[in-house]
Enzyme design. Sequence first.
Site, mmCIF file in Angstrom:
data_model
loop_
_atom_site.group_PDB
_atom_site.id
_atom_site.type_symbol
_atom_site.label_atom_id
_atom_site.label_comp_id
_atom_site.label_asym_id
_atom_site.label_seq_id
_atom_site.Cartn_x
_atom_site.Cartn_y
_atom_site.Cartn_z
ATOM 1 N N ASP A 154 72.978 25.105 11.896
ATOM 2 C CA ASP A 154 73.995 26.024 11.358
ATOM 3 C C ASP A 154 74.532 25.545 10.004
ATOM 4 O O ASP A 154 74.060 24.555 9.442
ATOM 5 C CB ASP A 154 75.092 26.262 12.413
ATOM 6 C CG ASP A 154 75.499 27.733 12.418
ATOM 7 O OD1 ASP A 154 75.980 28.209 11.365
ATOM 8 O OD2 ASP A 154 75.306 28.402 13.449
ATOM 9 N N HIS A 155 75.495 26.271 9.496
ATOM 10 C CA HIS A 155 75.940 26.086 8.120
ATOM 11 C C HIS A 155 76.395 24.664 7.820
ATOM 12 O O HIS A 155 77.012 24.001 8.640
ATOM 13 C CB HIS A 155 77.098 27.051 7.811
ATOM 14 C CG HIS A 155 78.343 26.732 8.586
ATOM 15 N ND1 HIS A 155 79.303 25.881 8.115
ATOM 16 C CD2 HIS A 155 78.753 27.116 9.814
ATOM 17 C CE1 HIS A 155 80.262 25.769 9.003
ATOM 18 N NE2 HIS A 155 79.952 26.507 10.055
ATOM 19 N N ASP A 156 76.040 24.201 6.643
ATOM 20 C CA ASP A 156 76.522 22.935 6.071
ATOM 21 C C ASP A 156 76.071 21.700 6.837
ATOM 22 O O ASP A 156 76.638 20.606 6.646
ATOM 23 C CB ASP A 156 78.053 22.956 5.934
ATOM 24 C CG ASP A 156 78.508 24.099 5.045
ATOM 25 O OD1 ASP A 156 77.970 24.230 3.942
ATOM 26 O OD2 ASP A 156 79.374 24.904 5.485
#
Length: 215
Positions: free
Chosen positions: A143-145
């Site tokens: 997922d993000h980052d």
Amino acid sequence: MSDYVIIGAGGHAGVILDLLIARRENVLFLTDADPARHGSQLRGVSVTGSDDRLTGLDPTTVNIALGIGASGTDLPARLTTRRAIADDLRNRGYRLPSLIHPAATVSDGAVLDDGAQVMAGAIVQTGARIGHDVVVNTRAAVDHDCDIGDGAQIAPGATLGGNVQVGCDVWIGLGASVIQGVSIGNGAVIAAGAVVIDDIPAGARVAGVPAKDIH
Ligand code: JB2
């Protein structure tokens, strides 16, 4: 269409070969360290010999895809060895492009370093960095980052929440889950099905729900 040679001719190589065929790349041949595989074929492409078959190929025109994965019995050493093989090839002038299966979903806001491999059904969200020679395997989700260190492998179906920091040569097993914001140190091994809710130190082996040390 680019020319590729695949290093290794076992299970992971078959998946990489499928990826390259799906991307309409031209696979010249595979190599394998095991002479028993020489002379065989995968999807009509020959396993021609060992890595000395690279001699004479022009590294500026032929790309390399690392077709060696890792297994559960020799982790994380296998990941370190695999990364050394990739680095050796780079030092000899070969390119190992990042590879994304057409059925994977990778955000334009994600960064993939050379040698990263993202398999069918995998998702890599915005802001993620996928390091050199990382495998985001079938249907895994990053997922993000998230930041995935060089050589790490995210096994099929594993799920990382946002902003997870994964060190180099980390193994995240089949279907494991890691909640958002957790850090996992270099060389840690997360067993299949584990649910990680706390930071994991370098070199640790953890399993279970929630994941506990199993040394
Ligand atoms: O330095 C090498 C070398 N070292 C091992 N050069 C070349 N050209 N080949 C090498 N190999 C070869 O990689 C071995 O002789 C063997 O034939 C192949 C590895 O095949 P295997 O099927 O044993 O494992 P794998 O690494 O392809 O796949 C594992 O990891 C994947 C991520 C399995 O656990 C898979 O189930 C898993 N999906």
